[in-house]
Scaffold this motif. Sequence first.
Motif, PDB file in Angstrom:
ATOM      1  N   GLN A  32     -34.547 -45.923  11.823  1.00  0.00           N
ATOM      2  CA  GLN A  32     -34.939 -46.732  10.693  1.00  0.00           C
ATOM      3  C   GLN A  32     -36.301 -47.394  10.863  1.00  0.00           C
ATOM      4  O   GLN A  32     -37.161 -47.294  10.016  1.00  0.00           O
ATOM      5  CB  GLN A  32     -33.853 -47.797  10.540  1.00  0.00           C
ATOM      6  N   TYR A  64     -42.363 -43.704   1.887  1.00  0.00           N
ATOM      7  CA  TYR A  64     -42.135 -45.066   2.393  1.00  0.00           C
ATOM      8  C   TYR A  64     -42.987 -46.045   1.598  1.00  0.00           C
ATOM      9  O   TYR A  64     -42.651 -47.209   1.458  1.00  0.00           O
ATOM     10  CB  TYR A  64     -42.469 -45.143   3.881  1.00  0.00           C
ATOM     11  N   HIS A  65     -44.132 -45.531   1.140  1.00  0.00           N
ATOM     12  CA  HIS A  65     -44.985 -46.295   0.235  1.00  0.00           C
ATOM     13  C   HIS A  65     -45.148 -45.460  -1.031  1.00  0.00           C
ATOM     14  O   HIS A  65     -45.358 -44.251  -0.930  1.00  0.00           O
ATOM     15  CB  HIS A  65     -46.344 -46.572   0.872  1.00  0.00           C
ATOM     16  N   ARG A  68     -47.762 -42.827  -1.306  1.00  0.00           N
ATOM     17  CA  ARG A  68     -47.870 -41.749  -0.308  1.00  0.00           C
ATOM     18  C   ARG A  68     -46.534 -41.014  -0.146  1.00  0.00           C
ATOM     19  O   ARG A  68     -45.735 -41.324   0.726  1.00  0.00           O
ATOM     20  CB  ARG A  68     -48.317 -42.328   1.036  1.00  0.00           C
ATOM     21  N   ILE A  70     -43.745 -38.560   1.000  1.00  0.00           N
ATOM     22  CA  ILE A  70     -43.529 -37.795   2.231  1.00  0.00           C
ATOM     23  C   ILE A  70     -42.743 -36.526   1.903  1.00  0.00           C
ATOM     24  O   ILE A  70     -43.093 -35.445   2.339  1.00  0.00           O
ATOM     25  CB  ILE A  70     -42.763 -38.645   3.272  1.00  0.00           C
ATOM     26  N   SER A  90     -45.097 -31.562  13.214  1.00  0.00           N
ATOM     27  CA  SER A  90     -44.924 -33.000  13.373  1.00  0.00           C
ATOM     28  C   SER A  90     -45.409 -33.727  12.112  1.00  0.00           C
ATOM     29  O   SER A  90     -46.465 -33.405  11.586  1.00  0.00           O
ATOM     30  CB  SER A  90     -45.738 -33.445  14.591  1.00  0.00           C
ATOM     31  N   GLY A  91     -44.601 -34.654  11.633  1.00  0.00           N
ATOM     32  CA  GLY A  91     -44.992 -35.423  10.455  1.00  0.00           C
ATOM     33  C   GLY A  91     -44.626 -34.751   9.137  1.00  0.00           C
ATOM     34  O   GLY A  91     -44.935 -35.269   8.065  1.00  0.00           O
ATOM     35  N   SER A  92     -43.936 -33.619   9.206  1.00  0.00           N
ATOM     36  CA  SER A  92     -43.618 -32.904   7.958  1.00  0.00           C
ATOM     37  C   SER A  92     -42.466 -33.544   7.185  1.00  0.00           C
ATOM     38  O   SER A  92     -42.214 -33.183   6.041  1.00  0.00           O
ATOM     39  CB  SER A  92     -43.310 -31.431   8.250  1.00  0.00           C
ATOM     40  N   LYS A  94     -39.127 -34.282   8.737  1.00  0.00           N
ATOM     41  CA  LYS A  94     -37.803 -33.888   9.237  1.00  0.00           C
ATOM     42  C   LYS A  94     -36.884 -35.095   9.450  1.00  0.00           C
ATOM     43  O   LYS A  94     -35.769 -35.139   8.939  1.00  0.00           O
ATOM     44  CB  LYS A  94     -37.927 -33.099  10.551  1.00  0.00           C
ATOM     45  N   SER A  95     -37.369 -36.080  10.196  1.00  0.00           N
ATOM     46  CA  SER A  95     -36.519 -37.245  10.466  1.00  0.00           C
ATOM     47  C   SER A  95     -36.297 -38.063   9.200  1.00  0.00           C
ATOM     48  O   SER A  95     -35.281 -38.745   9.063  1.00  0.00           O
ATOM     49  CB  SER A  95     -37.130 -38.128  11.552  1.00  0.00           C
ATOM     50  N   THR A  96     -37.239 -37.982   8.285  1.00  0.00           N
ATOM     51  CA  THR A  96     -37.092 -38.694   7.013  1.00  0.00           C
ATOM     52  C   THR A  96     -35.848 -38.202   6.269  1.00  0.00           C
ATOM     53  O   THR A  96     -35.116 -38.995   5.662  1.00  0.00           O
ATOM     54  CB  THR A  96     -38.361 -38.522   6.151  1.00  0.00           C
ATOM     55  N   ARG A  99     -32.905 -39.952   7.648  1.00  0.00           N
ATOM     56  CA  ARG A  99     -32.859 -41.357   7.210  1.00  0.00           C
ATOM     57  C   ARG A  99     -32.378 -41.471   5.769  1.00  0.00           C
ATOM     58  O   ARG A  99     -31.701 -42.424   5.400  1.00  0.00           O
ATOM     59  CB  ARG A  99     -34.235 -42.007   7.335  1.00  0.00           C
ATOM     60  N   HIS A 250     -37.316 -29.475  17.699  1.00  0.00           N
ATOM     61  CA  HIS A 250     -38.711 -29.383  18.097  1.00  0.00           C
ATOM     62  C   HIS A 250     -38.970 -28.073  18.817  1.00  0.00           C
ATOM     63  O   HIS A 250     -40.043 -27.506  18.737  1.00  0.00           O
ATOM     64  CB  HIS A 250     -39.094 -30.562  18.974  1.00  0.00           C
TER      65      HIS A 250
HETATM   66  P1  ATP Z   1     -41.864 -35.433  14.241  1.00  0.00           P
HETATM   67  O1  ATP Z   1     -41.645 -33.976  14.441  1.00  0.00           O
HETATM   68  O2  ATP Z   1     -43.188 -35.856  14.815  1.00  0.00           O
HETATM   69  O3  ATP Z   1     -40.734 -36.295  14.688  1.00  0.00           O
HETATM   70  P2  ATP Z   1     -41.089 -35.562  11.434  1.00  0.00           P
HETATM   71  O4  ATP Z   1     -41.253 -34.255  10.767  1.00  0.00           O
HETATM   72  O5  ATP Z   1     -39.713 -35.943  11.839  1.00  0.00           O
HETATM   73  O6  ATP Z   1     -42.083 -35.670  12.671  1.00  0.00           O
HETATM   74  P3  ATP Z   1     -41.085 -38.010   9.897  1.00  0.00           P
HETATM   75  O7  ATP Z   1     -40.688 -38.877  11.041  1.00  0.00           O
HETATM   76  O8  ATP Z   1     -40.068 -37.689   8.874  1.00  0.00           O
HETATM   77  O9  ATP Z   1     -41.704 -36.634  10.456  1.00  0.00           O
HETATM   78  O10 ATP Z   1     -42.343 -38.666   9.223  1.00  0.00           O
HETATM   79  C1  ATP Z   1     -43.020 -38.108   8.095  1.00  0.00           C
HETATM   80  C2  ATP Z   1     -44.199 -38.997   7.743  1.00  0.00           C
HETATM   81  O11 ATP Z   1     -43.722 -40.276   7.324  1.00  0.00           O
HETATM   82  C3  ATP Z   1     -45.160 -39.267   8.874  1.00  0.00           C
HETATM   83  O12 ATP Z   1     -46.470 -39.195   8.361  1.00  0.00           O
HETATM   84  C4  ATP Z   1     -44.843 -40.664   9.324  1.00  0.00           C
HETATM   85  O13 ATP Z   1     -45.973 -41.309   9.812  1.00  0.00           O
HETATM   86  C5  ATP Z   1     -44.358 -41.313   8.046  1.00  0.00           C
HETATM   87  N1  ATP Z   1     -43.348 -42.371   8.334  1.00  0.00           N
HETATM   88  C6  ATP Z   1     -42.226 -42.225   9.051  1.00  0.00           C
HETATM   89  N2  ATP Z   1     -41.502 -43.359   9.069  1.00  0.00           N
HETATM   90  C7  ATP Z   1     -42.190 -44.256   8.341  1.00  0.00           C
HETATM   91  C8  ATP Z   1     -41.973 -45.613   7.958  1.00  0.00           C
HETATM   92  N3  ATP Z   1     -40.876 -46.257   8.337  1.00  0.00           N
HETATM   93  N4  ATP Z   1     -42.914 -46.218   7.196  1.00  0.00           N
HETATM   94  C9  ATP Z   1     -44.020 -45.557   6.816  1.00  0.00           C
HETATM   95  N5  ATP Z   1     -44.281 -44.282   7.119  1.00  0.00           N
HETATM   96  C10 ATP Z   1     -43.387 -43.629   7.876  1.00  0.00           C
END
Ligand code: ATP
Length: 310
Positions: A32, A64-65, A68, A70, A90-92, A94-96, A99, A250
């Motif tokens: 989170q 998240y904003h 922007r 995601i 990375s940053g695509s 996935k973890s979002t 959540r 990963h």
């Molecule tokens: P990784 O493989 O590096 O773990 P990911 O694909 O899981 O990356 P996310 O963690 O889903 O990517 O993040 C996607 C984008 O959202 C990133 O640019 C990250 O900086 C942004 N981001 C993630 N969490 C937040 C948050 N709580 N507030 C603002 N931006 C966030």
Amino acid sequence: VFQLSVPLNFLGSVYRDMKQSLIDMESLFRLQRFSVRVKSKPNAPPLQLIHGGEITFDHVTFGYHPDRPILKDCSFTIPAGEKVAIVGPSGSGKSTILRLVFRFYDVTSGRILIDGQDIRDVDLDSLRRSIGVVPQDTPLFNETIMENLRYGKLTASDDEVNEVLYRVRLNELVKDLPDGVNTMVGERGLMISGGEKQRLAMGRLLLKDAPITFFDEATSALDTHTEQALLRTIHDLFREGGKTNVSIAHRLRTIADAEKIIVLKDGKVLEEGDHYSLLADEHSLYKELWDIQENLDIEEHLKDLEEEKK
Ligand code: ATP
């Protein structure tokens, strides 16, 4: 003595309860990072897992904003009972996805359904109880292996815990320890590898027996090829009985056997399919990622050989 043991036992169980919630909270906070204001609607009914926990993203946009985004108009289905992986640079996002399924945040537009129910319409606790997570970094306590496992289900019998220990192949490790399952792990006890830690977390989750499980794969867990192979087989335990098993991966090698691989790029589903169909496309991003990782593996292997020669 008798009089004293009652309150002490009582305190012990309160303490264990607290720690169990701590584990859940820890994983939650890691996912989170920010506090959120998502609440159940009044009188929201509990989530009904009528089809084993099929997850559908239906034109989901989220940021998240607000300025922007995601995830952008993201649609896909994670069928119940299949091994599904989400991969991408990375940053695509996935973890979002994880959540959002946990409802730490609500989507900006579109909807997320579990077995046909919009997750905003069901009781939040029932939603979160249905989902188990193996986080990237598993919290271990300075306690015995047995106790660390039992946080998955405080009422588990010794037999149940031992069975799980066997299923996550930690019995091999335990066999050679003088105190067996009663060996302390963590800072003051036995130091275990990243992979063993994740297997312990998987054991906890097997005890918890949640209908939907997410693995946020830790790169540290994949120190060896044997460990990768072990984790792969253990993954399969989580879809027994038609349960939903999603890996955020990963390293592509750990998920190459998934029935469905969802490739994300810039918040969109770029490709979908199994390993072979994705590789068959010369121009797929999956193939590009796979080739990069295979080359890295070969380089690592060559480096190991060099080291051995010295
Ligand atoms: P990784 O493989 O590096 O773990 P990911 O694909 O899981 O990356 P996310 O963690 O889903 O990517 O993040 C996607 C984008 O959202 C990133 O640019 C990250 O900086 C942004 N981001 C993630 N969490 C937040 C948050 N709580 N507030 C603002 N931006 C966030």
